[in-house]
Design an enzyme around this catalytic site. Structure first.
Site, short mmCIF file in Angstrom:
data_model
loop_
_atom_site.label_atom_id
_atom_site.label_comp_id
_atom_site.label_asym_id
_atom_site.label_seq_id
_atom_site.Cartn_x
_atom_site.Cartn_y
_atom_site.Cartn_z
N GLU B 137 0.81 -1.23 0.00
CA GLU B 137 0.00 0.00 0.00
C GLU B 137 0.83 1.26 0.00
OE1 GLU B 137 -0.74 -2.64 1.59
OE2 GLU B 137 -2.80 -3.12 1.04
N HIS B 206 -10.48 -4.96 10.05
CA HIS B 206 -11.22 -4.58 8.85
C HIS B 206 -12.39 -3.67 9.19
CE1 HIS B 206 -9.06 -8.16 7.49
NE2 HIS B 206 -9.27 -7.75 6.26
#
Lengths: 396, 402
Positions: B137, B206
């Site tokens: 990322e 998450h």
């Protein structure tokens, strides 16, 4: 009777001998070199350089040396807040720049002002950035040596290590989309190769087939950390193959070797649309920066050895001199001129006004949003009420 | 809810002349509560009002049941779609309009994206413009920044906002900063988007709410979409903006259905959305909590209250103009958010309102947030960490008694 297995990723032959690949090869990867320590070419096969280019390279290396000396002194005198030199790495700086085209996009780490110098950045422009005055292209917002110039295709230096590497891949991706006849060149040090961004960038560049030339200045030291404590591989060159990137190790103190290798790397990167990794071995002669005293962690005679006997500028000089392209007179005239120019540039930069208050808030966004307008208004009010508590000489 | 309708070609600049004139609106909308319930007001740039049907207030705000009266769709203007399709429509329109717009992220290409926002784009625009990246990322965010500095307009998709914590270095040190530190020489017109918020038992890693961490970064803008209409509008505006914009989507809102205009429109990045005008109290919220608030509003109306609900949409900067006008009218503020109590958007919003509108408040600002705990996996426990409509009703009742 070729027997192989097909796993995801392709066919692979199998064996009944269990053997581990050694952590390192017996022999280290060889280093490409053209000139010996006395400036003699060791073979006749090398990328030729014209007199014009060679002389420009030499004068740029000398200019870089003098610039480093004088700015460093200025910091010591308290006229600059910070500086870092490229002592010992002049050949990497200049020779690599000389092998590129002006359209190649450069993403530096911070020890590559020579590339900007080669491309025409003036003494005055360097001084303006270091003094953070209103003529600085960065508008006084960054520390000294954090140069940046879009017209020279040199992206603004950003302090965090290795963040420029994935950005280089992104820039190459942009060039690839436009099918430009240019590549991206990005620099980093031996320490930078430990950052996650280094590994991901090589990986991305290989997968994306991006035209980037990754140049590692392996100068042996990351502030006080020697390479033996930075990694256990054979330098950085061997990491190329791990990511599917073609690589080469070169003598970073040999201007002709650097020139040849970068020139070739650049051609391959553009023609074949692939990344290339170049590890230039060298030595960081200076301290990490003006905030460092490297005699604390390495012997003074080691520094001297590299400064004198392994000096890249002197070595290149010997070759040029032997070709009859330079003599002592030229040299001292060059040095005298550069010194004078630089001292003048510093004086002018020092006297030039600092950026106005409005530049504190401009460019955070494209237009000034209401919250920043409010904050600017408050600041101006405060300064008006208590002018003695704020520095004078800053235009309001 | 009323939104600003921008005509095609009008610049979406940061100017106060585009901001919502609340006074003008209130004078012309003295309708009763029951009539107003369930309608959209679309304020066009020429001042005319029109209304369309919107779906009833949703429970649990996951998927929306189709509008029961939507028998013949042919007679109604606009077209119906789900929120993730609205995002895709906005994205596709911008990619058609400007060849510099490109997308990068994990599985965005042939897989079409984990939430199908980029479905169909790779076959249409090619592998280079819709780029599948390896899993790193920080690095693909860095890549987008480098590409932006070289003239492209990349959109980075984080598969889940939480993963963008890995990109924090690039976002904070480079994305928000390089325009400034380069003296304006390099612009970074990137859009960073992805789903965040608490889903259905996705576990703590998450279920992150990153807007609270990013809000301090100078140089970036942050918006949160909540309906198909504003999702498409904000996506388009974000892509056209010269500043780096982070667009927060919510995992549970992707299947919301709404009828949106056929004509092109953009939403203003710095504007809040008036969801339900009212007189008694200002309820500020965004993203999924908007639906919990509207559900609570139903109950509150039955009890005789008249809440004003504003979806703040712009998380950085706050639309203090719209918010201020509301506070001046109602004198009471309730903030409902999904962020954690400490350091969340609610915390800075409370500070901003107190600082600017203190004199207009009849009661202290109340902020309902999630607790300072990692989101548990167990469904029941997870539900306890999210602000529920019943809590909102109680908070309003308490505030209105003061």
């Amino acid at each position: 009777m070729f027997q192989s297995l097909d796993f995801p990723g392709g066919r692979v032959a199998f064996t009944s001998d269990m053997s581990f690949i050694a952590e390192s090869s017996e022999k280290r990867v060889k280093c490409y070199r053209v000139l010996d320590d006395n400036g003699h070419p060791m073979s006749s096969r090398f990328e030729q350089v014209s007199k014009e280019v060679a002389v420009k390279m030499y004068s740029s290396m000398v200019t870089l040396q003098i610039m480093d000396t004088i700015f460093y002194e200025a910091q010591r005198q308290g006229r600059l807040s910070f500086y870092l030199t490229s002592n010992g790495e002049e050949a990497i700086n200049i020779a690599s720049a000389a092998a590129l085209s002006p359209d190649d996009v450069v993403l530096p780490q911070y020890r590559e002002p020579g590339v900007l110098l080669w491309r025409g950045f003036t003494m005055q422009e360097f001084a303006n950035q270091c003094f953070g005055n209103k003529a600085d292209y960065g508008k006084g917002r960054q520390m000294p040596i954090h140069y940046g110039s879009n017209k020279h295709n040199y992206f603004t230096v950003s302090s965090p290590i290795a963040t420029q590497l994935p950005q280089a891949v992104g820039a190459a991706y942009s060039l690839k989309m436009d099918r430009r006849d240019a590549c991206v060149v990005t620099y980093f040090g031996d320490g930078g190769s430990s950052e996650g961004d280094f590994h991901a960038s090589l990986n991305f560049a290989a997968v994306m087939e991006a035209p980037v030339v990754f140049i590692c200045r392996n100068n042996g030291w990351a502030i006080s950390t020697p390479t033996s404590e930075q990694f256990r591989s054979d330098g950085i060159v061997v990491k190329g193959q791990a990511y599917g990137v073609r690589s080469i190790r070169v003598d970073g103190n040999d201007a002709l070797a650097v020139y040849g290798a970068i020139h070739a790397a650049r051609e391959m990167a553009i023609r074949e649309q692939r990344p290339i990794l170049v590890e230039a071995l060298t030595y960081r002669v200076g301290h990490h920066s003006t905030s460092d005293d490297s005699t604390k962690y390495r012997p003074a005679d080691e520094i001297q050895h590299w400064k004198i006997s392994r000096n890249p500028v002197a070595r290149f000089r010997k070759w040029i001199e032997r070709n009859g392209w330079l003599n002592d007179e030229d040299e001292s005239e060059l040095r005298g001129n550069v010194r004078k120019q630089l001292l003048h540039a510093i004086q002018v930069a020092e006297r030039t006004e600092k950026p106005p208050l409005g530049d504190l808030f401009a460019d955070v966004y494209d237009h000034l949003p209401s919250n920043l307008q409010e904050q600017e208004r408050l600041l101006r009010e405060t300064i008006e009420k208590h002018p003695q508590d704020y520095p004078d000489g800053v235009p309001v | 809810m009323a939104s600003i309708f921008q005509a095609v070609g009008a610049a979406a600049a940061l100017s106060s002349s585009n901001s919502f004139d609340s006074k003008k609106f209130y004078l012309s909308s003295r309708k009763s509560v029951s009539e107003r319930k369930g309608s959209i007001f679309v304020v066009r740039s020429d001042g005319r009002m029109s209304s369309g049907r919107v779906d009833k207030l949703v429970t649990n705000a996951v998927a929306t049941k189709a509008d029961s009266a939507a028998a013949s769709t042919a007679s109604k203007p606009g077209h119906e779609l789900l929120l993730f399709e609205a995002l895709r429509e906005g994205l596709e329109e911008e990619m058609d309009r400007d060849p510099r717009v490109c997308v990068m992220g994990e599985d965005v290409g042939h897989y079409g994206g984990s939430y199908k926002v980029t479905k169909g784009l790779a076959p249409k625009y090619g592998d280079l413009r819709v780029l599948d990246t390896p899993i790193a990322e920080n690095s693909f965010t860095g890549m987008a920044i480098g590409a932006a500095m070289t003239g492209l307009r990349p959109i980075v998709e984080g598969m889940n906002m939480g993963f963008l914590l890995l990109a924090f270095n690039q976002i904070s040190n480079n994305c928000g900063m390089l325009h400034y530190t380069s003296g304006g020489q390099f612009t970074i017109p990137v859009v960073i988007r992805g789903p965040g918020g608490v889903g259905r038992q996705l576990g703590a890693e998450h279920s992150q709410r990153l807007e609270s961490y990013f809000q301090s970064i100078p140089g970036i803008q942050m918006v949160a979409c909540s309906t198909p209409y504003n999702a498409k509008g904000l996506m388009k505006a974000a892509i056209r903006s010269e500043n780096p914009v982070i667009l927060f989507e919510h995992v549970l809102l992707y299947n919301l259905k709404e009828r949106i205009p056929d004509e092109e429109y953009i939403c203003n990045l710095e504007e809040a959305e008036m969801v339900r005008p009212g007189e008694h109290i200002t309820i500020l919220t965004y993203s999924r909590m908007r639906y919990h608030v509207m559900q609570a509003a139903k109950t509150l109306v039955n009890k005789g209250y008249d809440p004003e609900v504003i979806d703040i949409r712009s998380l950085k900067p706050f639309d203090l103009h719209t918010i201020g006008n509301s506070v001046k009218k109602t004198h009471r503020v309730l903030i409902v958010e999904e962020c954690m109590r400490t350091g969340g958007i609610g915390a800075s919003l409370t500070a901003a309102i107190t600082e600017n509108f203190h004199d207009y408040l009849d009661a202290p600002i109340v902020c309902l947030s999630s607790q300072d705990v990692p989101t548990p996996y167990a469904g029941t426990l997870e539900e306890f960490t999210i602000v529920q409509p019943a809590q909102i009703v109680t908070a309003v009742e308490q505030l209105c008694q003061q």
